[in-house]
Motif scaffolding. Structure first.
Motif, PDB file in Angstrom:
ATOM      1  N   UNK A 183       0.826  -1.217   0.000  1.00  0.00           N
ATOM      2  CA  UNK A 183       0.000   0.000   0.000  1.00  0.00           C
ATOM      3  C   UNK A 183       0.863   1.272   0.000  1.00  0.00           C
ATOM      4  N   UNK A 184       2.050   1.237   0.600  1.00  0.00           N
ATOM      5  CA  UNK A 184       2.849   2.459   0.748  1.00  0.00           C
ATOM      6  C   UNK A 184       3.984   2.574  -0.273  1.00  0.00           C
ATOM      7  N   UNK A 185       4.017   1.649  -1.245  1.00  0.00           N
ATOM      8  CA  UNK A 185       5.169   1.594  -2.179  1.00  0.00           C
ATOM      9  C   UNK A 185       5.384   2.914  -2.905  1.00  0.00           C
ATOM     10  N   UNK A 186       4.319   3.406  -3.552  1.00  0.00           N
ATOM     11  CA  UNK A 186       4.459   4.612  -4.362  1.00  0.00           C
ATOM     12  C   UNK A 186       4.790   5.815  -3.489  1.00  0.00           C
ATOM     13  N   UNK A 187       4.156   5.876  -2.315  1.00  0.00           N
ATOM     14  CA  UNK A 187       4.394   6.997  -1.400  1.00  0.00           C
ATOM     15  C   UNK A 187       5.882   7.105  -1.051  1.00  0.00           C
TER      16      UNK A 187
ATOM     17  N   UNK B 250       8.421   5.732  -2.555  1.00  0.00           N
ATOM     18  CA  UNK B 250       9.198   6.008  -3.768  1.00  0.00           C
ATOM     19  C   UNK B 250       9.259   7.528  -4.009  1.00  0.00           C
ATOM     20  N   UNK B 251       8.123   8.185  -3.854  1.00  0.00           N
ATOM     21  CA  UNK B 251       8.054   9.642  -4.062  1.00  0.00           C
ATOM     22  C   UNK B 251       8.865  10.388  -2.997  1.00  0.00           C
ATOM     23  N   UNK B 252       8.741   9.962  -1.730  1.00  0.00           N
ATOM     24  CA  UNK B 252       9.514  10.612  -0.667  1.00  0.00           C
ATOM     25  C   UNK B 252      11.007  10.517  -0.977  1.00  0.00           C
ATOM     26  N   UNK B 253      11.408   9.292  -1.402  1.00  0.00           N
ATOM     27  CA  UNK B 253      12.853   9.058  -1.533  1.00  0.00           C
ATOM     28  C   UNK B 253      13.452   9.674  -2.798  1.00  0.00           C
TER      29      UNK B 253
ATOM     30  N   UNK C 160      -3.253  11.420 -10.671  1.00  0.00           N
ATOM     31  CA  UNK C 160      -2.921  10.035 -11.004  1.00  0.00           C
ATOM     32  C   UNK C 160      -2.086   9.416  -9.876  1.00  0.00           C
ATOM     33  N   UNK C 161      -1.657   8.154 -10.051  1.00  0.00           N
ATOM     34  CA  UNK C 161      -0.792   7.481  -9.089  1.00  0.00           C
ATOM     35  C   UNK C 161       0.434   8.359  -8.791  1.00  0.00           C
ATOM     36  N   UNK C 162       0.744   8.534  -7.506  1.00  0.00           N
ATOM     37  CA  UNK C 162       1.930   9.305  -7.138  1.00  0.00           C
ATOM     38  C   UNK C 162       1.654  10.785  -6.954  1.00  0.00           C
ATOM     39  N   UNK C 163       0.409  11.220  -7.183  1.00  0.00           N
ATOM     40  CA  UNK C 163       0.061  12.629  -7.020  1.00  0.00           C
ATOM     41  C   UNK C 163      -0.695  12.831  -5.716  1.00  0.00           C
ATOM     42  N   UNK C 164      -0.812  14.117  -5.332  1.00  0.00           N
ATOM     43  CA  UNK C 164      -1.549  14.517  -4.135  1.00  0.00           C
ATOM     44  C   UNK C 164      -2.741  15.359  -4.555  1.00  0.00           C
ATOM     45  N   UNK C 165      -3.825  15.274  -3.775  1.00  0.00           N
ATOM     46  CA  UNK C 165      -4.985  16.111  -4.097  1.00  0.00           C
ATOM     47  C   UNK C 165      -5.761  16.490  -2.831  1.00  0.00           C
ATOM     48  N   UNK C 166      -6.200  17.735  -2.782  1.00  0.00           N
ATOM     49  CA  UNK C 166      -7.142  18.233  -1.759  1.00  0.00           C
ATOM     50  C   UNK C 166      -7.615  19.616  -2.212  1.00  0.00           C
ATOM     51  N   UNK C 167      -8.429  20.280  -1.393  1.00  0.00           N
ATOM     52  CA  UNK C 167      -8.666  21.709  -1.599  1.00  0.00           C
ATOM     53  C   UNK C 167      -7.833  22.411  -0.548  1.00  0.00           C
ATOM     54  N   UNK C 168      -6.701  22.950  -0.969  1.00  0.00           N
ATOM     55  CA  UNK C 168      -5.740  23.484  -0.009  1.00  0.00           C
ATOM     56  C   UNK C 168      -6.316  24.623   0.829  1.00  0.00           C
TER      57      UNK C 168
ATOM     58  N   UNK D 240      12.290  16.612   8.375  1.00  0.00           N
ATOM     59  CA  UNK D 240      12.608  16.664   6.940  1.00  0.00           C
ATOM     60  C   UNK D 240      11.375  16.475   6.058  1.00  0.00           C
ATOM     61  N   UNK D 241      10.266  16.009   6.653  1.00  0.00           N
ATOM     62  CA  UNK D 241       9.026  15.921   5.877  1.00  0.00           C
ATOM     63  C   UNK D 241       8.516  17.317   5.522  1.00  0.00           C
ATOM     64  N   UNK D 242       8.843  18.290   6.376  1.00  0.00           N
ATOM     65  CA  UNK D 242       8.453  19.667   6.059  1.00  0.00           C
ATOM     66  C   UNK D 242       9.174  20.109   4.788  1.00  0.00           C
ATOM     67  N   UNK D 243      10.426  19.701   4.661  1.00  0.00           N
ATOM     68  CA  UNK D 243      11.196  19.982   3.437  1.00  0.00           C
ATOM     69  C   UNK D 243      10.550  19.318   2.222  1.00  0.00           C
ATOM     70  N   UNK D 244      10.178  18.038   2.409  1.00  0.00           N
ATOM     71  CA  UNK D 244       9.528  17.333   1.296  1.00  0.00           C
ATOM     72  C   UNK D 244       8.287  18.090   0.830  1.00  0.00           C
ATOM     73  N   UNK D 245       7.454  18.503   1.771  1.00  0.00           N
ATOM     74  CA  UNK D 245       6.205  19.168   1.378  1.00  0.00           C
ATOM     75  C   UNK D 245       6.472  20.553   0.783  1.00  0.00           C
ATOM     76  N   UNK D 246       7.520  21.217   1.236  1.00  0.00           N
ATOM     77  CA  UNK D 246       7.875  22.497   0.617  1.00  0.00           C
ATOM     78  C   UNK D 246       8.276  22.267  -0.839  1.00  0.00           C
ATOM     79  N   UNK D 247       9.069  21.245  -1.086  1.00  0.00           N
ATOM     80  CA  UNK D 247       9.519  20.967  -2.454  1.00  0.00           C
ATOM     81  C   UNK D 247       8.355  20.507  -3.337  1.00  0.00           C
ATOM     82  N   UNK D 248       7.467  19.711  -2.742  1.00  0.00           N
ATOM     83  CA  UNK D 248       6.278  19.270  -3.473  1.00  0.00           C
ATOM     84  C   UNK D 248       5.433  20.478  -3.895  1.00  0.00           C
ATOM     85  N   UNK D 249       5.256  21.408  -2.962  1.00  0.00           N
ATOM     86  CA  UNK D 249       4.482  22.617  -3.263  1.00  0.00           C
ATOM     87  C   UNK D 249       5.145  23.435  -4.364  1.00  0.00           C
TER      88      UNK D 249
END
Lengths: 194, 194
Positions: A1-5, A7-10, A74-82, A120-129
């Motif tokens: 269940x967490x494979x793609x997640x 993969x994206x983090x790393x 799609x697979x590997x993407x994030x979605x919400x109403x920010x 470091x997850x804060x860094x990940x989300x900053x880069x994702x944004x």
């Protein structure tokens, strides 16, 4: 269940096995069948959803009842109403599944705790944004400056499987063009290739 | 020179005097006169610029020579070409001053060091990106679903001084409408008010 997640983090940050276990504990798995909603207009967007499998879209409906598609995920993407997620205000968006989906949900409280425990997850989300921002800005520039045909070509280049996965009227809505215009563009391309 | 910058930081995070002094050391002050460029197409966007005073715009020029305005940046706003800044690729944008400007520049290397030395700045930039993302997504939804008049009204509501500070043809370019359409909308509003 967490494979793609993971993969994206790393792609952006390094994580130890202990950190991975900790991170998993903040996400809630959720399955959606095709046509089910993740978010309906008027509700608060309580989660940001990561797509492990399947595909969703976010859209608004204007006063005249016309749908405008904001995003496909799609697979590997994030979605919400920010906006709704951050402010707690009711959303003006709908998010529904275009295929059967396996999602991983992160609530705002869980996100806060995750950043505390694994900074470091804060860094990940900053880069994702940043990446999301670049993509949205490009789409905006396209919508201002490109012809319908150029917009369609850009979409298919950035996501080659989209014509197979997304109904034509939804692609038209995403591009801000009529289904007839899209049909003419696709017809022309088919003729050119043949 | 740093008044507006710290005011913006302190809307989202708390900073000690020592942290403020440290933060200042990462920024380079820069003055631009009206019509000078911060970035020209083909150059790499090396800095993200904070606007202490004045106003800038970012824009692209398409093959036909038409300008499309991506963003206006007033006092308290940030501007760069994020794609070029992150990747080091040449920019497809121009950024120029619409008024005499006082800017604070942060290079990518300085940004990295800043996040290392003052980790909560990473939080600030994540939150800033979220807000920027929300604004860009709204503008995209507007561009897909709103009439020219609705788009103009939204712009003036979100930034009431814009009709006094920005020439009419630039507002039209930002909205993706012709100057004639904008002129008609403004004429109609003036008549309604009078």
């Amino acid at each position: 269940m967490f494979e793609t997640l993971f993969q994206k983090f790393e792609e952006k940050i390094q994580l130890s096995d202990a950190e991975k276990e900790l991170i998993k504990s903040f996400f809630q798995p959720k399955k959606l069948r095709k046509r089910q909603y993740l978010l309906q207009e008027g509700d608060v967007s309580k989660y940001v959803a990561f797509v492990e499998k399947g595909m969703l879209r976010s859209y608004t409906i204007n006063e005249k009842g016309n749908e405008h598609i904001i995003q496909f995920a799609f697979e590997g993407w994030w979605i919400n109403d920010m906006y709704s997620f951050i402010t707690g205000e009711p959303s003006t968006y709908n998010i529904d599944a275009l295929e059967d989906c396996e999602l991983l949900l992160l609530s705002q409280q869980a996100e806060e705790k995750l950043f505390e425990r694994v900074p470091k997850m804060e860094r990940f989300f900053r880069m994702l944004l940043q990446n999301h921002m670049i993509a949205t800005q490009r789409r905006l520039v396209s919508s201002l400056s490109r012809t319908a045909e150029e917009k369609y070509n850009e979409l298919v280049e950035s996501c080659p499987t989209i014509p197979q996965r997304v109904p034509q009227h939804m692609m038209a809505s995403f591009l801000g063009i009529t289904p007839e215009t899209l049909s003419r563009i696709r017809g022309k391309k088919a003729t050119t290739k043949g």
